[in-house]
Write an enzyme that holds these catalytic residues in place. Structure first.
Site, mmCIF file in Angstrom:
data_model
loop_
_atom_site.group_PDB
_atom_site.id
_atom_site.type_symbol
_atom_site.label_atom_id
_atom_site.label_comp_id
_atom_site.label_asym_id
_atom_site.label_seq_id
_atom_site.Cartn_x
_atom_site.Cartn_y
_atom_site.Cartn_z
ATOM 1 N N CYS A 2 2.317 -3.927 10.115
ATOM 2 C CA CYS A 2 3.527 -4.105 10.911
ATOM 3 C C CYS A 2 3.215 -5.342 11.778
ATOM 4 O O CYS A 2 2.172 -5.797 12.296
ATOM 5 C CB CYS A 2 3.640 -2.863 11.845
ATOM 6 S SG CYS A 2 3.344 -1.303 10.784
ATOM 7 N N ARG A 27 6.379 -9.251 8.241
ATOM 8 C CA ARG A 27 5.169 -8.069 8.289
ATOM 9 C C ARG A 27 5.693 -6.811 7.883
ATOM 10 O O ARG A 27 4.789 -5.913 7.363
ATOM 11 C CB ARG A 27 4.539 -8.166 9.787
ATOM 12 C CG ARG A 27 3.619 -9.167 9.899
ATOM 13 C CD ARG A 27 2.880 -8.985 11.057
ATOM 14 N NE ARG A 27 1.522 -9.618 11.560
ATOM 15 C CZ ARG A 27 0.391 -9.123 10.990
ATOM 16 N NH1 ARG A 27 0.381 -7.755 10.774
ATOM 17 N NH2 ARG A 27 -0.843 -9.551 11.163
ATOM 18 N N TRP A 76 6.266 -1.485 8.575
ATOM 19 C CA TRP A 76 6.225 -1.356 7.209
ATOM 20 C C TRP A 76 5.311 -0.006 7.133
ATOM 21 O O TRP A 76 4.233 0.325 7.359
ATOM 22 C CB TRP A 76 5.163 -2.407 6.544
ATOM 23 C CG TRP A 76 5.225 -2.542 4.862
ATOM 24 C CD1 TRP A 76 6.128 -3.065 4.336
ATOM 25 C CD2 TRP A 76 4.183 -1.822 4.266
ATOM 26 N NE1 TRP A 76 5.796 -2.913 2.874
ATOM 27 C CE2 TRP A 76 4.644 -2.103 2.957
ATOM 28 C CE3 TRP A 76 3.181 -1.114 4.508
ATOM 29 C CZ2 TRP A 76 3.794 -1.795 1.824
ATOM 30 C CZ3 TRP A 76 2.453 -0.612 3.154
ATOM 31 C CH2 TRP A 76 2.854 -0.949 2.134
ATOM 32 N N ASN A 100 -0.444 -0.822 14.588
ATOM 33 C CA ASN A 100 -0.384 -1.436 13.272
ATOM 34 C C ASN A 100 -1.936 -1.103 12.681
ATOM 35 O O ASN A 100 -2.777 -1.162 13.444
ATOM 36 C CB ASN A 100 -0.425 -2.950 13.225
ATOM 37 C CG ASN A 100 -0.574 -3.682 12.217
ATOM 38 O OD1 ASN A 100 -0.531 -3.101 10.992
ATOM 39 N ND2 ASN A 100 -1.411 -4.788 12.389
ATOM 40 N N GLY A 101 -1.794 -0.631 11.612
ATOM 41 C CA GLY A 101 -3.215 -0.032 10.964
ATOM 42 C C GLY A 101 -2.835 1.254 10.330
ATOM 43 O O GLY A 101 -1.755 1.622 10.182
ATOM 44 N N GLU A 479 1.241 -17.584 -11.379
ATOM 45 C CA GLU A 479 1.915 -17.593 -9.911
ATOM 46 C C GLU A 479 3.438 -17.728 -9.990
ATOM 47 O O GLU A 479 3.999 -17.114 -9.265
ATOM 48 C CB GLU A 479 1.273 -18.972 -9.247
ATOM 49 C CG GLU A 479 1.909 -19.372 -7.795
ATOM 50 C CD GLU A 479 1.908 -18.113 -6.948
ATOM 51 O OE1 GLU A 479 1.250 -16.945 -7.045
ATOM 52 O OE2 GLU A 479 2.567 -18.232 -5.854
ATOM 53 N N LYS A 483 6.018 -15.224 -8.206
ATOM 54 C CA LYS A 483 7.091 -15.843 -7.377
ATOM 55 C C LYS A 483 8.451 -15.349 -7.817
ATOM 56 O O LYS A 483 9.250 -14.785 -6.936
ATOM 57 C CB LYS A 483 7.389 -17.333 -7.265
ATOM 58 C CG LYS A 483 6.613 -18.105 -6.473
ATOM 59 C CD LYS A 483 6.236 -18.140 -5.059
ATOM 60 C CE LYS A 483 5.435 -16.814 -4.871
ATOM 61 N NZ LYS A 483 4.255 -16.783 -4.445
ATOM 62 N N GLU A 486 8.792 -11.429 -7.606
ATOM 63 C CA GLU A 486 9.157 -10.833 -5.965
ATOM 64 C C GLU A 486 10.314 -11.095 -5.218
ATOM 65 O O GLU A 486 10.563 -10.304 -4.284
ATOM 66 C CB GLU A 486 7.816 -11.191 -5.227
ATOM 67 C CG GLU A 486 7.676 -12.567 -4.744
ATOM 68 C CD GLU A 486 6.386 -13.084 -3.868
ATOM 69 O OE1 GLU A 486 6.050 -12.122 -2.978
ATOM 70 O OE2 GLU A 486 5.702 -13.969 -4.074
ATOM 71 N N HIS A 502 -0.321 -10.786 -30.279
ATOM 72 C CA HIS A 502 -1.037 -9.549 -30.461
ATOM 73 C C HIS A 502 -0.316 -8.312 -30.042
ATOM 74 O O HIS A 502 -0.924 -7.367 -29.227
ATOM 75 C CB HIS A 502 -2.272 -9.742 -29.599
ATOM 76 C CG HIS A 502 -3.079 -10.876 -30.385
ATOM 77 N ND1 HIS A 502 -4.004 -10.491 -31.397
ATOM 78 C CD2 HIS A 502 -3.225 -12.189 -29.845
ATOM 79 C CE1 HIS A 502 -4.354 -11.609 -31.976
ATOM 80 N NE2 HIS A 502 -4.193 -12.667 -31.089
ATOM 81 N N LYS A 602 4.331 -9.483 4.485
ATOM 82 C CA LYS A 602 3.774 -10.731 4.456
ATOM 83 C C LYS A 602 1.996 -10.711 4.561
ATOM 84 O O LYS A 602 1.495 -11.209 3.738
ATOM 85 C CB LYS A 602 3.939 -11.674 5.557
ATOM 86 C CG LYS A 602 3.369 -12.963 5.376
ATOM 87 C CD LYS A 602 3.900 -13.989 4.349
ATOM 88 C CE LYS A 602 3.407 -15.401 4.394
ATOM 89 N NZ LYS A 602 3.695 -15.935 3.152
HETATM 90 O O1 M6R Z 1 -2.655 -13.625 3.344
HETATM 91 P P1 M6R Z 1 -3.283 -13.694 1.834
HETATM 92 O O2 M6R Z 1 -3.185 -14.968 1.443
HETATM 93 O O3 M6R Z 1 -4.601 -13.095 1.720
HETATM 94 O O4 M6R Z 1 -2.303 -12.780 1.095
HETATM 95 C C1 M6R Z 1 -2.833 -12.434 -0.167
HETATM 96 C C2 M6R Z 1 -1.537 -11.795 -0.775
HETATM 97 O O5 M6R Z 1 -0.806 -10.811 -0.260
HETATM 98 C C3 M6R Z 1 -0.373 -12.920 -0.821
HETATM 99 O O6 M6R Z 1 -0.758 -14.192 -1.524
HETATM 100 C C4 M6R Z 1 1.021 -12.621 -1.813
HETATM 101 O O7 M6R Z 1 0.631 -12.379 -3.107
HETATM 102 C C5 M6R Z 1 2.087 -13.496 -1.527
HETATM 103 N N1 M6R Z 1 2.825 -13.109 -0.320
HETATM 104 C C6 M6R Z 1 2.821 -13.410 -2.608
HETATM 105 O O8 M6R Z 1 3.880 -14.577 -2.394
#
Ligand code: M6R
Length: 607
Positions: A2, A27, A76, A100-101, A479, A483, A486, A502, A602
């Site tokens: 959060c 967040r 969140w 947060n936590g 990657e 992208k 998500e 396979h 995030k």
């Molecule tokens: O802050 P971080 O780089 O450790 O975050 C890791 C993942 O949560 C982050 O890379 C996530 O997969 C991306 N936001 C996706 O685009």
């Protein structure tokens, strides 16, 4: 996960809190709320609701609340569904908190303090407010100390007491809190990005230290009540990088910033044409003595690690493991003093990466972290830190953080080759020259964004998208696929093209777009055969290929993007920008909330 914010000063606190919450929404964006302390020592004014900060803003306008001291939260959901009651802040007695936590022992605490019938929400956070209230007898520090000693789990707490108006108290374990003095008071947040508009000087609140913010500034104490010194840090981010700068979404802006920030990450680390990590205090022996490397990271950062693995194994010839940090502890990790551990994280706060790093350090492994946010927990836990210079990355989908992480990995590979005496000057010069071309090559790709937009338009109605390639091309696609899924909600899978036969090829139909990436000379002929295989089963092939590699007449594609030519190992950079833009345009054209995809946040600070 959060976002938290607190402000006290001469300005209107509700405006500052709401503006900051909008910045922090990445967040978590299930619900939001603020509380303002009342000067007459009556109950804090509390406004909260399920939904976005924009919904909260409307409620605040209707309620017409004002004040000069308050706290705010964007959620969140972890414990308890998304509803008004579960939104923060939570009140109990004279205490109002945001959290947060995760409090792991909330059940025990409910029992111990007889709270069963007394709570309004299903959250673990309200339990903290109740325990604080139980211990509060007029001394905030004593109540906070007694409470945190009872908590098991992670927490960043900002607290208001009704009878101490104009003061915000805060304490944390694992979950981050940064704080700063402003011209007329003080501010705290879960993220540096929220305090950048006020000041460039800030500090990271150490774990189990209590801070008190007032119009006079900030005081900090350890849990035994002794005054503690503050270690100030400087933000070297350009404030303008925290706003959208005229773009409709942060994601687009952040993609466009890449030539600049990749250059900012590379250039200061080149001395006399050679990669140089003296400023980071990394000795050549750290890079030459290790027998193997273990990269720990999550999501996009883990994908950057996979590219690093290909580079280091090919160029240095040592074994590299890339381990998803969330799985690290469950596979009896074998790391030791001969294993260089590289932790990669944009936020520097991802709990799984942080915990894996702490474990590796206990095993005696030397460590380097690659982090974007200055002073973040992962940076502080590792022996050495190399900061990427991406600036604040606000969109949930990571773009510029990824390519700046790659930039650092390219530099590290070259320095490792030097430290081990593997390359002659000619080889090093050619590599560094190519690395320095990367920002311009990215600019070339960005200048062709309309071509990419056109390709994205062909995928708008797709249900599934497959992405195929081998070796480095496969890593890029992992990657690219993350992208796309998500931000566009289109199911997508990156598949090593050799594996397709396979099983997965059964899913290819005439409706399926297949993105194929072909950038590596040594893999080209095999990759082209795999493209033929999917095309002859009706797939619509979108081909990203290095330069003029295959002639027009061999039409094995439905759409093509000819990538600017670089040495094979650097083709990741232009190809990644194309894949990011495809995902962005699909999402934006579908009318989705590009920067805040559903269910995501995030920064992942819960396991
Ligand atoms: O802050 P971080 O780089 O450790 O975050 C890791 C993942 O949560 C982050 O890379 C996530 O997969 C991306 N936001 C996706 O685009």
């Amino acid at each position: 996960m959060c976002g938290i914010i607190g402000y006290v000063g001469k300005k209107e606190a509700s405006k500052i809190l709401l503006d900051a919450l909008e910045l922090l929404e990445y967040r978590g964006y299930d619900s939001a709320g603020i509380a303002l302390s009342a000067e007459d020592k009556s109950s804090c004014k509390l406004i909260k609701c399920a939904g976005r900060v924009s919904d909260l803003r409307k409620r605040c306008k209707e309620a017409d609340v004002t004040g000069d001291c308050g706290i705010g939260h964007t959620r969140w959901a972890t414990h308890g569904g998304v509803c008004d009651e579960n939104a923060h802040p939570h009140r109990f007695g004279k205490v109002t908190i945001i959290h947060n936590g995760i409090i792991e022992n909330y059940g025990e605490l409910i029992e111990k303090y007889g709270l069963e019938q007394k709570l309004y929400s299903q959250t673990d956070s309200e339990v903290v407010a109740a325990v604080l209230s139980h211990f509060y007898e007029g001394d905030p520090y004593a109540a906070i100390r007694k409470t945190v000693l009872k908590l098991k789990g992670t927490f960043a707490l900002a607290i208001l007491f009704d009878d101490i108006p104009g003061k915000i108290f805060a304490v944390r374990n694992v979950s981050p809190i940064v704080a700063a003095s402003t011209r007329d008071g003080a501010i705290l947040s879960s993220d540096v990005a929220a305090i950048v508009p006020f000041t460039s000087q800030y500090f990271v609140v150490p774990e189990f230290h209590v801070i008190c913010l007032s119009k006079e500034g900030i005081e900090m104490f350890d849990l035994s009540g002794d005054k503690a010194n503050i270690d100030w840090l400087t933000v070297d981010w350009d404030v303008s990088r925290s706003d959208k700068g005229g773009y409709p979404f942060y994601m687009e802006k952040e993609i466009m910033e890449q030539p600049q920030v990749v250059g900012d990450t590379i250039l200061p680390r080149i001395k006399d044409g050679k990669p140089d990590f003296t400023a980071e205090g990394i000795k050549d022996s750290t890079l030459s003595d290790c027998k193997r490397i273990c990269v720990i990271a999550c999501g996009t950062a883990m994908h950057a690690g996979l590219v690093g693995k290909s580079l280091i194994q090919a160029m240095i010839g040592i074994h590299v493991d890339v381990v998803m940090a969330s799985e690290f502890m469950y596979n009896d990790p074998v790391v030791d003093k001969d294993t260089l551990v590289i932790a990669i994280s944009q936020s520097g706060e991802t709990i799984d990466t942080l915990e894996a790093l702490k474990f590796a350090r206990k095993c005696g492994s030397p460590s380097i972290s690659i982090v974007n946010v200055k002073g973040a927990s992962i940076a502080r836990e590792s022996e050495h830190v190399i900061y990427t210079c991406a600036g604040p990355e606000i969109a949930v989908a990571s773009t510029k953080a990824y390519t700046t992480q790659l930039a650092v990995l390219y530099l590290l590979t070259a320095r490792m080759a030097m430290a081990r005496g593997l390359w002659n000057d000619e080889k090093l010069n050619a590599y560094m020259k190519e690395l320095m071309r990367v920002p311009d090559v990215m600019r070339e790709v960005i200048a062709r964004k309309d071509e990419i937009h056109h390709i994205a338009d062909t995928m708008l109605n797709a249900k599934d998208v497959f992405m195929i390639g081998r070796g480095l091309d496969y890593s890029i696609l992992l990657e690219g696929s993350l992208k796309l899924k998500e931000v566009s909600y289109i199911h997508s899978e990156a598949y090593a093209s050799g594996e397709l036969k396979h099983g997965t090829i059964a899913l290819i139909t005439e409706e399926t777009p297949v993105i194929a990436v072909v950038t590596q000379d040594k893999l080209k002929s095999k990759e082209l055969s795999n493209i033929n295989e999917v095309q002859s089963r009706g797939a619509k092939v979108i081909l990203l290929i290095k330069g003029e590699e295959i002639p027009e007449q061999e039409k094995i594609w439905n759409s093509i993007f000819r990538l600017p030519v670089m040495a094979d190992e650097f083709m990741v950079m232009p190809a990644s920008v194309v894949l990011q833009l495809i995902a962005y345009y699909v999402s934006a054209d579908k009318g989705l909330d590009v920067d805040k995809p559903r269910n995501l946040a995030k920064v992942v600070t819960v396991e």
